[in-house]
Every structure is written in structure tokens, then in C-alpha cells.
Scaffold this motif. Structure first.
Motif, PDB file in Angstrom:
ATOM      1  N   ALA A  52      -7.520   7.727  -3.095  1.00 18.06           N
ATOM      2  CA  ALA A  52      -6.970   6.633  -3.899  1.00 18.06           C
ATOM      3  C   ALA A  52      -7.736   6.502  -5.204  1.00 18.06           C
ATOM      4  O   ALA A  52      -7.149   6.341  -6.290  1.00 18.06           O
ATOM      5  CB  ALA A  52      -7.062   5.330  -3.120  1.00 18.06           C
ATOM      6  N   PHE A  95     -13.784  -1.233   1.218  1.00 17.07           N
ATOM      7  CA  PHE A  95     -13.779   0.239   1.239  1.00 17.07           C
ATOM      8  C   PHE A  95     -12.489   0.773   0.632  1.00 17.07           C
ATOM      9  O   PHE A  95     -11.395   0.300   0.901  1.00 17.07           O
ATOM     10  CB  PHE A  95     -13.923   0.774   2.671  1.00 17.07           C
ATOM     11  CG  PHE A  95     -14.016   2.282   2.697  1.00 17.07           C
ATOM     12  CD1 PHE A  95     -15.241   2.908   2.531  1.00 17.07           C
ATOM     13  CD2 PHE A  95     -12.867   3.069   2.821  1.00 17.07           C
ATOM     14  CE1 PHE A  95     -15.327   4.295   2.506  1.00 17.07           C
ATOM     15  CE2 PHE A  95     -12.946   4.454   2.796  1.00 17.07           C
ATOM     16  CZ  PHE A  95     -14.186   5.067   2.638  1.00 17.07           C
ATOM     17  N   ARG A  96     -12.634   1.808  -0.204  1.00 15.98           N
ATOM     18  CA  ARG A  96     -11.475   2.450  -0.813  1.00 15.98           C
ATOM     19  C   ARG A  96     -11.624   3.951  -0.617  1.00 15.98           C
ATOM     20  O   ARG A  96     -12.678   4.523  -0.871  1.00 15.98           O
ATOM     21  CB  ARG A  96     -11.376   2.109  -2.299  1.00 15.98           C
ATOM     22  CG  ARG A  96     -11.427   0.595  -2.552  1.00 15.98           C
ATOM     23  CD  ARG A  96     -10.718   0.149  -3.801  1.00 15.98           C
ATOM     24  NE  ARG A  96      -9.329   0.464  -3.807  1.00 15.98           N
ATOM     25  CZ  ARG A  96      -8.739   1.255  -4.700  1.00 15.98           C
ATOM     26  NH1 ARG A  96      -9.436   1.793  -5.669  1.00 15.98           N
ATOM     27  NH2 ARG A  96      -7.455   1.511  -4.630  1.00 15.98           N
ATOM     28  N   ALA A  97     -10.553   4.587  -0.152  1.00 17.15           N
ATOM     29  CA  ALA A  97     -10.632   6.017   0.169  1.00 17.15           C
ATOM     30  C   ALA A  97     -10.773   6.844  -1.111  1.00 17.15           C
ATOM     31  O   ALA A  97     -10.350   6.416  -2.197  1.00 17.15           O
ATOM     32  CB  ALA A  97      -9.403   6.445   0.938  1.00 17.15           C
ATOM     33  N   GLY A 110      -7.125  -5.628   1.486  1.00 16.31           N
ATOM     34  CA  GLY A 110      -5.818  -5.730   2.150  1.00 16.31           C
ATOM     35  C   GLY A 110      -5.857  -5.371   3.626  1.00 16.31           C
ATOM     36  O   GLY A 110      -5.472  -6.185   4.488  1.00 16.31           O
ATOM     37  N   ILE A 150     -11.257   2.713   6.262  1.00 18.96           N
ATOM     38  CA  ILE A 150     -10.379   1.970   5.341  1.00 18.96           C
ATOM     39  C   ILE A 150     -10.162   0.526   5.787  1.00 18.96           C
ATOM     40  O   ILE A 150      -9.757  -0.314   4.988  1.00 18.96           O
ATOM     41  CB  ILE A 150      -8.998   2.665   5.177  1.00 18.96           C
ATOM     42  CG1 ILE A 150      -8.370   2.904   6.549  1.00 18.96           C
ATOM     43  CG2 ILE A 150      -9.126   3.951   4.377  1.00 18.96           C
ATOM     44  CD1 ILE A 150      -6.939   3.402   6.454  1.00 18.96           C
ATOM     45  N   SER A 156       1.330   8.518   5.151  1.00 19.94           N
ATOM     46  CA  SER A 156       0.669   7.747   6.206  1.00 19.94           C
ATOM     47  C   SER A 156       1.671   6.866   6.926  1.00 19.94           C
ATOM     48  O   SER A 156       2.679   6.454   6.355  1.00 19.94           O
ATOM     49  CB  SER A 156      -0.391   6.830   5.601  1.00 19.94           C
ATOM     50  OG  SER A 156      -1.131   7.502   4.614  1.00 19.94           O
ATOM     51  N   GLY A 193      -1.718  10.023   1.426  1.00 22.61           N
ATOM     52  CA  GLY A 193      -2.366  10.238   2.736  1.00 22.61           C
ATOM     53  C   GLY A 193      -3.862   9.911   2.669  1.00 22.61           C
ATOM     54  O   GLY A 193      -4.417   9.655   1.584  1.00 22.61           O
ATOM     55  N   ILE A 194      -4.502   9.925   3.834  1.00 17.87           N
ATOM     56  CA  ILE A 194      -5.937   9.559   3.896  1.00 17.87           C
ATOM     57  C   ILE A 194      -6.685  10.633   4.683  1.00 17.87           C
ATOM     58  O   ILE A 194      -6.213  11.067   5.732  1.00 17.87           O
ATOM     59  CB  ILE A 194      -6.128   8.208   4.613  1.00 17.87           C
ATOM     60  CG1 ILE A 194      -5.284   7.114   3.931  1.00 17.87           C
ATOM     61  CG2 ILE A 194      -7.588   7.770   4.631  1.00 17.87           C
ATOM     62  CD1 ILE A 194      -4.889   6.005   4.856  1.00 17.87           C
ATOM     63  N   ASN A 231       0.834  -1.210   0.000  1.00 18.51           N
ATOM     64  CA  ASN A 231       0.000   0.000   0.000  1.00 18.51           C
ATOM     65  C   ASN A 231       0.862   1.251   0.000  1.00 18.51           C
ATOM     66  O   ASN A 231       0.577   2.216  -0.720  1.00 18.51           O
ATOM     67  CB  ASN A 231      -0.904   0.026   1.241  1.00 18.51           C
ATOM     68  CG  ASN A 231      -2.144  -0.839   1.043  1.00 18.51           C
ATOM     69  OD1 ASN A 231      -2.394  -1.306  -0.069  1.00 18.51           O
ATOM     70  ND2 ASN A 231      -2.897  -1.065   2.094  1.00 18.51           N
ATOM     71  N   ALA A 232       1.928   1.220   0.844  1.00 16.81           N
ATOM     72  CA  ALA A 232       2.791   2.404   0.963  1.00 16.81           C
ATOM     73  C   ALA A 232       3.347   2.788  -0.407  1.00 16.81           C
ATOM     74  O   ALA A 232       3.367   3.963  -0.783  1.00 16.81           O
ATOM     75  CB  ALA A 232       3.912   2.118   1.946  1.00 16.81           C
ATOM     76  N   LYS A 290       2.084   1.705  -3.398  1.00 14.41           N
ATOM     77  CA  LYS A 290       0.974   1.946  -4.322  1.00 14.41           C
ATOM     78  C   LYS A 290       0.428   3.366  -4.203  1.00 14.41           C
ATOM     79  O   LYS A 290       0.090   4.010  -5.203  1.00 14.41           O
ATOM     80  CB  LYS A 290      -0.151   0.943  -3.994  1.00 14.41           C
ATOM     81  CG  LYS A 290      -0.942   0.521  -5.170  1.00 14.41           C
ATOM     82  CD  LYS A 290      -1.674  -0.798  -4.944  1.00 14.41           C
ATOM     83  CE  LYS A 290      -2.619  -0.759  -3.771  1.00 14.41           C
ATOM     84  NZ  LYS A 290      -3.504  -1.932  -3.714  1.00 14.41           N
ATOM     85  N   TYR A 291       0.346   3.855  -2.972  1.00 13.93           N
ATOM     86  CA  TYR A 291      -0.271   5.174  -2.776  1.00 13.93           C
ATOM     87  C   TYR A 291       0.766   6.294  -2.626  1.00 13.93           C
ATOM     88  O   TYR A 291       0.476   7.354  -2.102  1.00 13.93           O
ATOM     89  CB  TYR A 291      -1.213   5.128  -1.558  1.00 13.93           C
ATOM     90  CG  TYR A 291      -2.329   4.131  -1.792  1.00 13.93           C
ATOM     91  CD1 TYR A 291      -3.288   4.373  -2.790  1.00 13.93           C
ATOM     92  CD2 TYR A 291      -2.406   2.946  -1.083  1.00 13.93           C
ATOM     93  CE1 TYR A 291      -4.292   3.445  -3.045  1.00 13.93           C
ATOM     94  CE2 TYR A 291      -3.398   2.022  -1.335  1.00 13.93           C
ATOM     95  CZ  TYR A 291      -4.345   2.272  -2.322  1.00 13.93           C
ATOM     96  OH  TYR A 291      -5.315   1.360  -2.590  1.00 13.93           O
TER      97      TYR A 291
END
Ligand code: ADP
Length: 614
Positions: free
Chosen positions: A565, A560-562, A576, A555, A601, A546-547, A514-515, A517-518
Motif C-alpha cells: 500500500a 500498521f500499513r502494508a 480501519g 494489518i 484480497s 493484495g497483501i 479498503n477494497a 482504495k487498494y
């Protein structure tokens, strides 16, 4: 209230029907008629052709039917009467009668005394006649010409005293006669009773009554006798088939209300003759009292002619409810009035308040139910939408490595790769893509297994530092080609953990994945492992998208997807983090996020050390 009264009267009807079938003196008890306080207020009458019986055996002022009295044989007095009437020889007639006065037979004695008194009057000896009549009255014996000798004697004394103008004696005698009648001392027929009562009252005069007495007895005993007389007349008509052998009636007799209820046949009739006092005490009180207490109302009954039968009939202004006798199926019109209008109004207000309160509660309930339905439907819709997103994301995730696999294997198979070195690179690429596919499939299957609780957990003692380092290094290699660097900071002496190696590795991998990917711009991510208070903290930090604060809780939910993203066009399944949280929770650990949109994040897995978790 009308229904409660009807029920009560049905019970009475049933009892009467039973009594008409088989007269039973105990039934008076069942009607509560054996109590002394209801004396002269009610009775049960059982009527048969030529026979009348009353339960309990009360004394009535008069009876419509009396058994024939035992009288002396008339011929005993024949010689005396011959002297008296034919010869007008009163002295010898008196001598004959006097002899018979000492007869052993009561009826003869009574007959002789009456005749002796009569002949002495004729002989102009009123004082001797008075003595004879006193003797007869005081002996209290026998019948003469169908009449009680005592009654006859008392009346004769009154006549004589009146003639002699002996006023005080006359008053005294007339009062004895009158009170005997009032107290039902003698069994009399209605006509005889009325005759003697009228005579006694004439001699007494209304102002001559002794103190504390009145002409009309307040207990309405006369009305009861008159009601039985009325019942007897009714019985004659029932026997003639003119009147039905069952019914009820509310009457006004001799200034008193009386209720009659009769059941039976042309052979036998059982009837309740009751005055309001009895009805109130025995039948109505339990019902009325309950209603009066509960609702603060008063009951009044009026017969068809409008006479108040029971209770006080309130005027038209009072708060009231009316049920006519037809509506109530009772012989009375029912009137229910509020005892105190203030209380009534307060009660009504209270009822209104309860009504509106209930209505409001129901409305609130309906609203809450509606809200719950809308909420659950929208949740279902949201889930369906998320699942849709998931399917398209998964398809895309599959498609990319599959496309690479197809393309590379095609090149290799057709021998279109010019150099060995290039061929070798393609083989590595093939392996990478198939591992990626494998991871993807495994993670979805794992998620499913975990959800249904079928995933096996192989707990073992783990060197936390080694594990974190190994996963981080492998991941670093994986992403190096895409230009990402992984900084690893692991403390030297970390305590050991008790967990499933594969699952924990996958959790850390997911966070790293994730780190990367985002973080499309800042291509360095950091992994830290440290120990505080015997807990191992594994942190994965990035400087990516960030979120938003509002989404930081969500999340961790499935699919759920923020919004950040999605806006950046980063693909994902939304599974995940849900899986990471499950894994961490299985080892009594916690998962936190600290994040700021645009600043990156930090996800922290915190686990108890092996010592602690044992
Ligand atoms: P996926 O990444 O496949 O969408 P995850 O469950 O791993 O599913 O993550 C859920 C969501 O949390 C992501 O869609 C993303 O919006 C957000 N998220 C997770 N990790 C990060 C991160 N390091 N930086 C920014 N957003 C993240």
C-alpha cells in the motif's frame, strides 16, 4: 568455623562471668558437667582468697589448698612421748599409747595408733607394729601431723614389709597405696601426692603393676589436678595484680592437653578447666559435626607450642585450611582438612559447577533483560514512527475534502457558476465532501472511544441481508463517480443478527472502502452475504494489490500499513481494520483475510446468528 567456635567460647565466657559474680552450683549443669561420662574431663573452679571450690564436687588427685584437719591435742600424748624419747623406755611408752587407742576421740585414737606402731618398731617388734598399722589403715580415721593417718599407716607398712623382705605382702600393700592415690581416695596437697606416688611406684616396680592398669591414667585425671594447681598459682598472681583476671590458655600438663578459661576479679575467679574430651563433646561437637557432615572436613586444634590439642593434625600434603590462633582469636591454631580428598575434590567440582552455572544463569538473565529492553524500545520507536505516519496520513485525508469544500464554496459565493445545473452539481459535491469529512472525523473519534472503552454499544436485532445490501448500495453510489462498481450477492433468507447497526455498518463500509482504495486497476468489488452453520458470513472481495503473507496478521494492528500500500502511494491511517476487528469481536464474531499480492484480497466477517448469540 572459627567464627562459630568464637561464638561458642563467648557463651562460655559469659557463663563464667556470671558464675564469678554469684557462684551457683547449678551452673555445673549449664556447662554439662553433671554428666557421668565427662567425669575427670572438666570442672568449674571458683576461687576466692584462701578458698577453692570445684563444681561438680569431683575428687581430684590433689588440691592446691585443703582445709586444716582436726587433730588431737598434742598434750594427750606427752607422757608417752616423754617415756619414748627421753627415757627410751619403749615398753612403758607403748603402754601409755595403748591406753589411748581405746579413746572415744577419733583423732586421739589415730594419733595413739601411729605412735604405738612407731614405738613397737623401735622396740624391735616389727610384726606387732605391722598389725597396729593395719588396724590404723583399715579404720580409715583421722589426721596425724597434718597427714592422713591411713596414708601414713600404709606407707609405714610398706617400709616394714620391705625391711622384712616380705615381697608379696609388700606388693599388695604398695598397690593399695598406689590405687588409693590414683582414685583420689584422699584429699592431698600436690607435694604429698607426688611423694607417696613416687614411693608406691618404687615398691611396685613398673612390671609389678596388676594387669589392666598403667602408670599414666588415660583419662588424664592427674593433668586435671595439675591444671587446678596451675590455676591456683595464677590466682595468686591475679591477687597480686600481676596477671589480668580474665584470660584463656591451652596447656600441656603431665602429658595431657588442658584448656583453662578464667573470668572474674581479684576477689573471686571462676574458671573452666577442661580436657579435649569435654570440649569436643560439649562445645565443639555440635559445630564440628554440622560442618563435618555438610562439608566432609575434619577439624584439628593445636596449641601455641604445636601440640595437637584436639583431633589429628594432618601433614602438609593434605588438602587443608589453617587459621592461626591470632587470626581465629582462639587459644589454638585451627586446621581443617578434607576427610577424603576424593570427596573434597568432588565437592569442589560441584561448587565450581554451581558457581559457573549461577554465572551463566545471571548472564542469560542479563541478556534476556537486555533483549527485552531493546525489543520494547524498538517497539516504542516503531509505534512513534507509525504515529508519525498516521498524523501525516490524517492531515492529507482532511486536506483533500477541505480543499474541495473551499474551492466549491468560493465559486458559489462569488457567483461564478454559470448554469443552474452546474450549481446543483456543486451543491451535491459540497454535500459529498462534507460527509466524507464527517465520516473521517467520526471514525477517528469512534476509534478513540472504542480504545478507551467509552463507546456505547446499542445492541438490536438486525436483518443481516437488508443491512449488508443498504451499506453496499450506499457505498456503490459514493464510488460510482470514481468509476467503481460494487457487485452485491446477498442470500435470500439470512438469519437475523444481534449487533449495533451503526458499528456494523461502519465495519462493512471500511472493508469496502479498503477494497476500492487498494484496487487502482480492477474497478469492481464484490460484497457477499451467506449463511453457514447458523453463522452469517459477510465477504468483501477485490482484485487489487493484495497483501504479502508475512503482513497479513499485522494489518489488524493499530497504525500498521502494508508495504504494498505504501509503495503504491495509497494514503491511509492504519486504523480501519483495527476498528473492524474490535467491532466484530464485540459480537463474538471473527475477521479473516485471504489475500495474494497482485491477485486481490477477501475480507470475511463471520457473526453468530441472533439465536446463537442469545
Ligand atoms: P488504512 O487503509 O487507512 O491504511 P486499515 O487499517 O484499513 O488502514 O488497513 C491497514 C492496512 O491493510 C492498509 O494500510 C493496507 O496496507 C492493508 N489493506 C487493507 N485492506 C486492503 C485491501 N483490500 N487490499 C490490500 N491491502 C489492504
Amino acid at each position: 568455623m572459627a567464627v562459630a567456635l568464637q561464638d561458642k567460647f563467648s557463651d562460655v565466657e559469659e557463663q563464667l562471668t556470671g558464675l564469678a559474680g554469684s557462684p551457683d552450683s547449678n551452673l555445673a549443669e549449664a556447662f554439662g558437667l553433671d554428666k557421668s561420662e565427662i567425669d575427670n574431663e572438666a570442672l568449674i573452679a571458683v576461687l576466692e582468697p584462701g578458698k577453692l571450690e570445684a563444681y561438680p564436687p569431683v575428687s581430684l588427685r590433689y588440691y592446691p589448698l585443703l582445709p586444716a584437719p582436726a587433730e588431737a591435742k598434742a598434750d594427750v600424748f606427752a607422757p608417752g612421748e616423754y617415756d619414748e624419747f627421753r627415757q627410751k623406755d619403749y615398753a612403758s611408752a607403748a603402754a601409755v599409747y595403748e591406753k589411748l587407742v581405746s579413746s572415744a576421740d577419733e583423732a586421739t585414737r589415730a594419733g595413739a595408733l601411729v605412735r604405738l606402731g612407731r614405738v613397737l618398731r623401735k622396740a624391735n617388734d616389727p610384726h606387732s607394729a605391722l598389725d597396729v598399722y593395719r588396724q590404723l589403715a583399715e579404720s580409715g580415721i583421722g589426721f596425724v601431723d597434718g597427714l592422713l593417718a591411713e596414708l601414713l599407716a600404709r606407707r609405714a607398712r610398706c617400709v616394714l614389709l620391705d625391711e622384712l623382705n616380705q615381697v608379696p605382702e609388700l606388693q599388695n600393700e604398695a598397690h593399695l597405696l598406689w590405687s588409693g592415690l590414683q582414685n583420689a581416695k584422699w584429699p592431698l596437697t600436690p607435694g604429698v601426692y607426688r611423694f607417696y606416688e613416687k614411693e608406691a611406684l618404687l615398691w611396685l616396680g613398673s612390671d609389678q603393676l596388676p594387669p589392666g592398669t598403667s602408670f599414666v591414667q588415660p583419662n588424664g585425671a592427674l593433668a586435671l589436678a595439675a591444671a587446678v594447681e596451675e590455676l591456683w598459682r595464677l590466682w595468686q598472681r591475679i591477687q597480686q595484680g600481676v596477671v589480668r583476671p580474665s584470660g584463656q590458655r591451652s596447656l600441656w600438663i603431665e602429658g595431657f592437653p588442658v584448656f583453662l578459661m578464667w573470668r572474674g576479679s581479684q576477689d573471686r575467679l571462676a574458671a573452666l578447666v577442661a580436657q579435649p574430651g569435654y570440649l569436643e563433646k560439649e562445645l565443639l561437637t555440635p559445630i564440628v559435626q554440622r560442618i563435618v557432615e555438610q562439608q566432609g572436613v575434619r577439624l584439628a586444634l593445636a596449641d601455641v607450642e604445636g601440640h595437637a590439642f584436639l583431633g589429628e593434625w594432618a601433614d602438609g600434603n593434605a588438602q587443608q585450611a589453617l587459621r592461626t590462633s591470632v587470626q581465629a582469636q582462639l587459644p589454638w591454631t585451627l586446621q581443617v582438612t578434607s576427610i577424603d580428598p576424593g570427596t573434597f575434590m568432588a565437592k569442589m567440582k560441584e561448587r565450581r559447577r554451581l558457581f559457573w552455572g549461577g554465572l551463566a544463569a545471571m548472564a542469560a538473565l542479563a541478556l534476556a533483560a537486555g533483549y527485552a529492553i531493546v525489543r520494547s524500545v524498538s517497539r516504542e520507536l516503531k509505534l512513534a514512527r507509525l504515529q508519525g505516519d498516521f498524523v501525516s496520513a490524517v492531515s492529507h485525508e482532511f486536506r483533500t475534502p477541505l480543499a474541495s469544500l473551499c474551492h466549491l464554496s468560493e465559486l458559489l459565493a462569488e457567483g461564478r457558476v454559470p448554469t443552474d445545473q452546474r450549481r446543483q452539481e456543486y451543491y451535491y459535491a459540497l454535500r459529498r465532501e462534507s460527509e466524507r469529512l464527517h465520516r473521517l472525523v467520526e471514525s477517528i473519534l469512534d476509534f478513540r472511544r472504542m480504545e478507551v472503552g467509552a463507546r456505547e454499544c446499542r445492541l438490536e436485532g438486525l436483518d443481516a441481508a437488508a443491512l449488508v445490501r443498504a451499506v453496499a448500495e450506499e457505498f456503490a453510489q459514493e464510488v460510482r463517480d470514481r468509476g467503481y462498481a460494487v457487485e452485491i450477492q446477498v442470500e435470500e433468507f439470512l438469519p437475523r443478527l444481534r449487533a449495533d447497526r451503526e458499528a456494523l455498518s461502519r465495519a462493512i463500509w471500511n472493508l469496502l472502502d479498503n477494497a476500492v482504495k487498494y484496487s487502482p486497476d480492477c474497478r469492481t468489488v464484490r460484497v457477499q452475504a451467506s449463511c453457514t452453520d447458523d453463522r452469517v458470513a459477510i465477504r468483501v472481495r477485490d482484485h487489487g494489490l493484495g497483501i504479502a503473507r508475512s503482513e497479513q496478521e499485522q494489518i489488524f494492528k493499530k497504525f500498521f500499513r502494508a508495504s504494498g500500500a505504501k509503495a503504491a502511494g495509497v494514503r491511509g491511517t492504519g486504523l480501519g481494520l483495527t476498528m473492524v476487528r474490535h467491532i466484530v469481536a464485540a459480537y463474538e464474531g471473527q475477521l479473516h483475510v485471504e489475500s495474494r499480492p497482485g491477485a486481490g484480497s477477501t475480507f470475511t466477517i463471520s457473526l453468530p446468528s441472533e439465536r446463537d448469540s442469545e
